[in-house]
Design a protein around this motif. Structure first.
Motif, mmCIF file in Angstrom:
data_model
loop_
_atom_site.group_PDB
_atom_site.id
_atom_site.type_symbol
_atom_site.label_atom_id
_atom_site.label_comp_id
_atom_site.label_asym_id
_atom_site.label_seq_id
_atom_site.Cartn_x
_atom_site.Cartn_y
_atom_site.Cartn_z
ATOM 1 N N UNK A 103 2.010 14.909 6.677
ATOM 2 C CA UNK A 103 1.321 14.998 5.403
ATOM 3 C C UNK A 103 1.199 13.623 4.762
ATOM 4 N N UNK A 104 0.466 13.556 3.674
ATOM 5 C CA UNK A 104 0.279 12.315 2.937
ATOM 6 C C UNK A 104 1.441 12.143 1.966
ATOM 7 N N UNK A 105 1.969 10.930 1.890
ATOM 8 C CA UNK A 105 3.102 10.689 1.004
ATOM 9 C C UNK A 105 3.227 9.201 0.724
ATOM 10 N N UNK A 106 4.003 8.870 -0.288
ATOM 11 C CA UNK A 106 4.306 7.474 -0.554
ATOM 12 C C UNK A 106 5.239 6.930 0.514
ATOM 13 N N UNK A 107 5.373 5.619 0.571
ATOM 14 C CA UNK A 107 6.245 5.033 1.578
ATOM 15 C C UNK A 107 7.094 3.936 0.953
ATOM 16 N N UNK A 108 8.050 3.435 1.716
ATOM 17 C CA UNK A 108 8.985 2.442 1.204
ATOM 18 C C UNK A 108 8.318 1.080 1.094
ATOM 19 N N UNK A 109 8.885 0.177 0.272
ATOM 20 C CA UNK A 109 8.305 -1.168 0.153
ATOM 21 C C UNK A 109 8.436 -1.992 1.421
ATOM 22 N N UNK A 110 9.077 -1.451 2.438
ATOM 23 C CA UNK A 110 9.105 -2.142 3.725
ATOM 24 C C UNK A 110 7.743 -2.078 4.410
ATOM 25 N N UNK A 111 6.905 -1.127 4.002
ATOM 26 C CA UNK A 111 5.575 -0.966 4.590
ATOM 27 C C UNK A 111 4.579 -1.812 3.797
ATOM 28 N N UNK A 112 4.779 -3.116 3.862
ATOM 29 C CA UNK A 112 4.047 -4.056 3.024
ATOM 30 C C UNK A 112 3.549 -5.219 3.875
ATOM 31 N N UNK A 113 2.938 -6.181 3.224
ATOM 32 C CA UNK A 113 2.602 -7.453 3.861
ATOM 33 C C UNK A 113 2.851 -8.550 2.842
ATOM 34 N N UNK A 158 0.856 -1.174 0.000
ATOM 35 C CA UNK A 158 0.000 0.000 0.000
ATOM 36 C C UNK A 158 0.898 1.232 0.000
ATOM 37 N N UNK A 159 0.955 1.942 -1.107
ATOM 38 C CA UNK A 159 1.880 3.066 -1.252
ATOM 39 C C UNK A 159 1.364 4.361 -0.619
ATOM 40 N N UNK A 160 0.144 4.349 -0.149
ATOM 41 C CA UNK A 160 -0.387 5.544 0.510
ATOM 42 C C UNK A 160 -0.122 5.467 2.003
ATOM 43 N N UNK A 161 0.561 6.454 2.525
ATOM 44 C CA UNK A 161 0.794 6.528 3.968
ATOM 45 C C UNK A 161 0.993 7.989 4.349
ATOM 46 N N UNK A 162 0.919 8.229 5.633
ATOM 47 C CA UNK A 162 1.286 9.546 6.145
ATOM 48 C C UNK A 162 2.774 9.529 6.474
ATOM 49 N N UNK A 163 3.342 10.725 6.558
ATOM 50 C CA UNK A 163 4.750 10.831 6.913
ATOM 51 C C UNK A 163 4.938 12.027 7.842
ATOM 52 N N UNK A 164 5.767 11.841 8.844
ATOM 53 C CA UNK A 164 6.243 12.971 9.643
ATOM 54 C C UNK A 164 7.651 13.270 9.141
#
Length: 258
Positions: free
Chosen positions: A122-132, A110-116
């Motif tokens: 804000x809303x931003x993409x995330x790394x492929x580590x945030x997967x299942x 899921x490439x949609x995530x929030x980021x600090x």
């Protein structure tokens, strides 16, 4: 689906309490969290039946810790949880649902995530580590095999045949269920040298009077709930929000509630 959440950690004790709160607050019940600590100067403990702490007597590579956590027992689904990030309540439920709806895939990102980022939420993409991913798929490609502490997520991602992947588009607030924390941390693995990180971790234990002692991880719901407030505010205002870092693992959002 029996779901295992793995959290490798080193020198990030101030973040573990809100991390645990995020795990406990999940709307999905059939889950277990394994925390892999390779800082031999402190022993991590947790009094929760759904949590296992593994304490090692020497420092090893991050991908080795990920593999070790996955080997804890038989689970259908594996999810990674970095110690300074945040699982929003529906994260595990969302991923289980995607795998049930797509039985032919074993990796979901899921490439949609929030980021600090700094002081911005804000809303931003995330790394492929945030997967299942399915444990049987992890076995089929040989697990994590990177020989350094950075890039293990990409190394694993590129080994997976395309027909077994499903990826969602970025920047969709209705899909975002994760907060990638890149602000207010004591170190970044991709920036500092290992020796510097070791010094930071040791000095932190000195300040907390934890050298060669046990640290019992307790859920910090007060801090975790701040991120739930930030999520709701972002969806309402649809704009970048400002946070204030008041300590490691703690933020101030009072100015947003006026």
């Amino acid at each position: 689906m029996k779901t295992l959440v793995t959290c490798p950690t080193y020198g990030r004790i101030p973040y573990l309490n809100r991390m645990l709160a995020g795990f406990i607050s999940q709307t999905y019940d059939d889950k277990h969290l394994v925390i892999i600590n390779d800082d031999r100067n402190v022993e991590l403990c947790c009094n929760n039946d759904q949590v296992t702490c593994i304490n090692l007597n020497k420092k090893i590579l991050l991908p080795q810790k990920r593999n070790m956590g996955i080997m804890l027992g038989y689970y259908d689904l594996i999810m990674q949880y970095d110690d300074d990030d945040i699982f929003l309540p529906n994260r595990i439920s969302n991923h289980v649902k995607k795998h049930i709806e797509n039985p032919d895939i074993w990796y979901y990102w899921n490439k949609s995530s929030y980021i600090v980022y700094g002081d911005k939420f804000e809303l931003a993409g995330c790394s492929p580590n945030h997967c299942s991913f399915l444990r049987k798929g992890w076995f089929s490609v040989g697990g994590y095999a990177n020989n350094q502490n950075i890039g293990d997520d990409m190394e694993f991602y590129f080994k997976i045949p395309e027909e077994f992947k499903k990826e969602e588009n970025e920047n969709n607030p209705e899909l975002a269920d994760y907060v990638y924390n890149f602000g207010g941390v004591n170190y970044h693995t991709s920036y500092e040298k290992d020796q510097t990180i070791d010094e930071i971790a040791y000095n932190q234990l000195l300040e907390m009077n934890l050298i060669n002692k046990k640290y019992w991880i307790e859920p910090d719901y007060e801090e975790y709930n701040k991120f739930l407030i930030l999520e709701n505010l972002y969806k309402e205002k649809k704009e970048t929000l400002q946070v204030k870092h008041i300590d490691q693992g703690k933020i101030d959002i009072n100015h947003l509630l006026i």
